[in-house]
Design a protein around this motif. Structure first.
Motif, mmCIF file in Angstrom:
data_model
loop_
_atom_site.group_PDB
_atom_site.id
_atom_site.type_symbol
_atom_site.label_atom_id
_atom_site.label_comp_id
_atom_site.label_asym_id
_atom_site.label_seq_id
_atom_site.Cartn_x
_atom_site.Cartn_y
_atom_site.Cartn_z
ATOM 1 N N VAL A 197 0.837 -1.199 0.000
ATOM 2 C CA VAL A 197 0.000 0.000 0.000
ATOM 3 C C VAL A 197 0.872 1.249 0.000
ATOM 4 O O VAL A 197 1.753 1.402 0.852
ATOM 5 N N SER A 198 0.589 2.137 -0.940
ATOM 6 C CA SER A 198 1.340 3.376 -1.076
ATOM 7 C C SER A 198 0.380 4.555 -1.192
ATOM 8 O O SER A 198 -0.623 4.471 -1.887
ATOM 9 N N GLY A 199 0.703 5.642 -0.508
ATOM 10 C CA GLY A 199 -0.052 6.878 -0.683
ATOM 11 C C GLY A 199 -0.975 7.211 0.472
ATOM 12 O O GLY A 199 -1.647 6.338 1.030
ATOM 13 N N ALA A 200 -1.022 8.497 0.811
ATOM 14 C CA ALA A 200 -1.846 8.953 1.923
ATOM 15 C C ALA A 200 -3.332 8.746 1.672
ATOM 16 O O ALA A 200 -4.119 8.645 2.618
ATOM 17 N N GLY A 201 -3.735 8.671 0.406
ATOM 18 C CA GLY A 201 -5.142 8.470 0.091
ATOM 19 C C GLY A 201 -5.688 7.137 0.570
ATOM 20 O O GLY A 201 -6.909 6.954 0.638
ATOM 21 N N LYS A 202 -4.781 6.218 0.915
ATOM 22 C CA LYS A 202 -5.214 4.900 1.401
ATOM 23 C C LYS A 202 -4.972 4.735 2.893
ATOM 24 O O LYS A 202 -5.205 3.659 3.441
ATOM 25 N N SER A 203 -4.522 5.787 3.547
ATOM 26 C CA SER A 203 -4.132 5.675 4.954
ATOM 27 C C SER A 203 -5.307 5.332 5.868
ATOM 28 O O SER A 203 -5.154 4.551 6.820
ATOM 29 N N ASP A 204 -6.477 5.893 5.613
ATOM 30 C CA ASP A 204 -7.636 5.581 6.450
ATOM 31 C C ASP A 204 -8.042 4.120 6.317
ATOM 32 O O ASP A 204 -8.385 3.472 7.312
ATOM 33 N N ALA A 205 -7.998 3.603 5.094
ATOM 34 C CA ALA A 205 -8.341 2.197 4.881
ATOM 35 C C ALA A 205 -7.351 1.282 5.589
ATOM 36 O O ALA A 205 -7.737 0.274 6.193
ATOM 37 N N VAL A 206 -6.067 1.629 5.527
ATOM 38 C CA VAL A 206 -5.038 0.846 6.223
ATOM 39 C C VAL A 206 -5.303 0.853 7.722
ATOM 40 O O VAL A 206 -5.263 -0.200 8.382
ATOM 41 N N ALA A 207 -5.577 2.023 8.263
ATOM 42 C CA ALA A 207 -5.827 2.123 9.706
ATOM 43 C C ALA A 207 -7.054 1.317 10.113
ATOM 44 O O ALA A 207 -7.051 0.647 11.157
ATOM 45 N N ARG A 208 -8.104 1.361 9.304
ATOM 46 C CA ARG A 208 -9.313 0.601 9.633
ATOM 47 C C ARG A 208 -9.039 -0.900 9.595
ATOM 48 O O ARG A 208 -9.494 -1.645 10.469
ATOM 49 N N ALA A 209 -8.313 -1.338 8.592
ATOM 50 C CA ALA A 209 -8.024 -2.769 8.481
ATOM 51 C C ALA A 209 -7.181 -3.262 9.642
ATOM 52 O O ALA A 209 -7.454 -4.331 10.221
ATOM 53 N N LEU A 210 -6.158 -2.483 10.008
ATOM 54 C CA LEU A 210 -5.302 -2.909 11.110
ATOM 55 C C LEU A 210 -6.001 -2.795 12.460
ATOM 56 O O LEU A 210 -5.617 -3.455 13.425
ATOM 57 N N ALA A 211 -7.055 -1.981 12.515
ATOM 58 C CA ALA A 211 -7.887 -1.922 13.725
ATOM 59 C C ALA A 211 -8.982 -2.980 13.702
ATOM 60 O O ALA A 211 -9.818 -3.025 14.605
ATOM 61 N N ARG A 212 -8.976 -3.814 12.665
ATOM 62 C CA ARG A 212 -9.915 -4.920 12.510
ATOM 63 C C ARG A 212 -11.353 -4.445 12.400
ATOM 64 O O ARG A 212 -12.262 -4.946 13.067
ATOM 65 N N ASP A 213 -11.535 -3.466 11.537
ATOM 66 C CA ASP A 213 -12.869 -3.023 11.184
ATOM 67 C C ASP A 213 -13.637 -4.189 10.574
ATOM 68 O O ASP A 213 -13.049 -5.170 10.101
ATOM 69 N N ASP A 214 -14.955 -4.093 10.532
ATOM 70 C CA ASP A 214 -15.781 -5.151 9.963
ATOM 71 C C ASP A 214 -15.485 -5.320 8.476
ATOM 72 O O ASP A 214 -15.278 -4.334 7.764
ATOM 73 N N VAL A 215 -15.489 -6.567 8.013
ATOM 74 C CA VAL A 215 -15.167 -6.823 6.607
ATOM 75 C C VAL A 215 -16.190 -6.216 5.655
ATOM 76 O O VAL A 215 -15.862 -5.934 4.501
ATOM 77 N N THR A 216 -17.398 -6.004 6.114
ATOM 78 C CA THR A 216 -18.403 -5.446 5.208
ATOM 79 C C THR A 216 -18.099 -4.004 4.837
ATOM 80 O O THR A 216 -18.532 -3.527 3.787
ATOM 81 N N THR A 217 -17.358 -3.311 5.680
ATOM 82 C CA THR A 217 -16.973 -1.939 5.377
ATOM 83 C C THR A 217 -15.505 -1.816 4.977
ATOM 84 O O THR A 217 -15.136 -0.898 4.242
ATOM 85 N N THR A 218 -14.667 -2.735 5.443
ATOM 86 C CA THR A 218 -13.246 -2.749 5.081
ATOM 87 C C THR A 218 -12.850 -4.185 4.747
ATOM 88 O O THR A 218 -12.367 -4.933 5.600
ATOM 89 N N PRO A 219 -13.074 -4.620 3.509
ATOM 90 C CA PRO A 219 -12.833 -6.020 3.155
ATOM 91 C C PRO A 219 -11.418 -6.515 3.433
ATOM 92 O O PRO A 219 -11.221 -7.713 3.676
#
Length: 246
Positions: A197-219
């Motif tokens: 993963v590269s780029g600040a535009g994906k930083s929120d998605a990375v943070a959600r995934a590593l925080a184990r957000d629900d797969v329905t919102t962060t696959p």
């Protein structure tokens, strides 16, 4: 590794440094597997960082560390478009990597294209036959700003498919709309899963995934290696993580 184990997070300074680091790790891992007498299997991905990684690997192809004719190549997903379309992940990977290394075409396993004779469902079923029961040594995945991986998108019914290895996505929110994707069942047979993963535009998605957000919102949350899960990030992609992870 189980779903309860913590993934490893590696942060490099920028896009190019990240790509070089991933390329070095890929070559080293494949060489080590071959030294054990194994024929490694790799699931490839598309996208900007992956393209840079593939080019960096090609630059290392002549060092003799890897016998590229003894590596199996698969894809995590594919756009169901014409064979010569620049939208195809296979075409991107061939230009950046496969055309520059000594591959055995029998070990290259692309997802079928829209050649006018196949439907999306045909291509999906064919790839299911190709990957059935396959255990992958390395699964490389990009992550979208919405948290999608392969062609598993937030809110889609495909996220719940657990009885087969491939799924058709006829209406991707990103063009082109028709896709074939591996499912969680197949992706989670990877011994090592690498998120690139590269780029600040994906930083929120990375943070959600590593925080184990629900797969329905962060696959991306739903994919993990059986032995190791590694998030390989540049500073931009890591910028929304807690300080101890970046």
């Amino acid at each position: 590794m189980t779903v309860d184990d913590e993934p490893e997070v590696i942060v490099e300074g920028d896009h190019d440094r990240l790509a070089r680091s991933i390329a070095d790790q890929l070559v080293s891992t494949l060489a080590a597997l071959q030294a054990q007498g194994r024929v490694p299997s790799v699931v490839l991905t598309g996208g900007t960082i992956a393209d840079t990684v593939h080019r960096a690997v090609a630059e290392r192809a002549d060092d003799g560390r890897v016998d590229w004719s003894r590596v199996d190549f698969y894809w995590g997903d594919e756009r169901f478009v014409a064979p010569d379309s620049d939208d195809r992940n296979e075409r991107q990977v061939r230009r950046a990597l496969l055309d520059h290394i000594d591959v055995d075409e029998a070990r290259v396993h692309p997802i079928a294209a829209d050649d006018g004779t196949l439907t999306l469902e045909d291509a999906t079923a064919r790839y299911a036959d190709v990957v059935r029961d396959q255990v992958f040594d390395i699964v490389m995945l990009g992550v979208g700003p919405d948290g999608h991986v392969a062609s598993l998108f937030p809110g889609k019914a495909t996220l719940a498919v657990d009885d087969r290895d491939t799924v058709a996505e006829p209406a991707s929110p990103k063009p082109p709309p028709a896709r074939v994707s591996l499912t969680y069942r197949a992706l989670n047979r990877g011994r090592e899963v690498w998120f690139l993963v590269s780029g600040a535009g994906k930083s929120d998605a990375v943070a959600r995934a590593l925080a184990r957000d629900d797969v329905t919102t962060t696959p991306a949350t739903g994919v993990h290696g059986t032995e190791q899960t590694v998030w390989m990030l540049d500073q931009g992609a890591a910028s929304a993580l807690p300080a101890d992870l970046r």
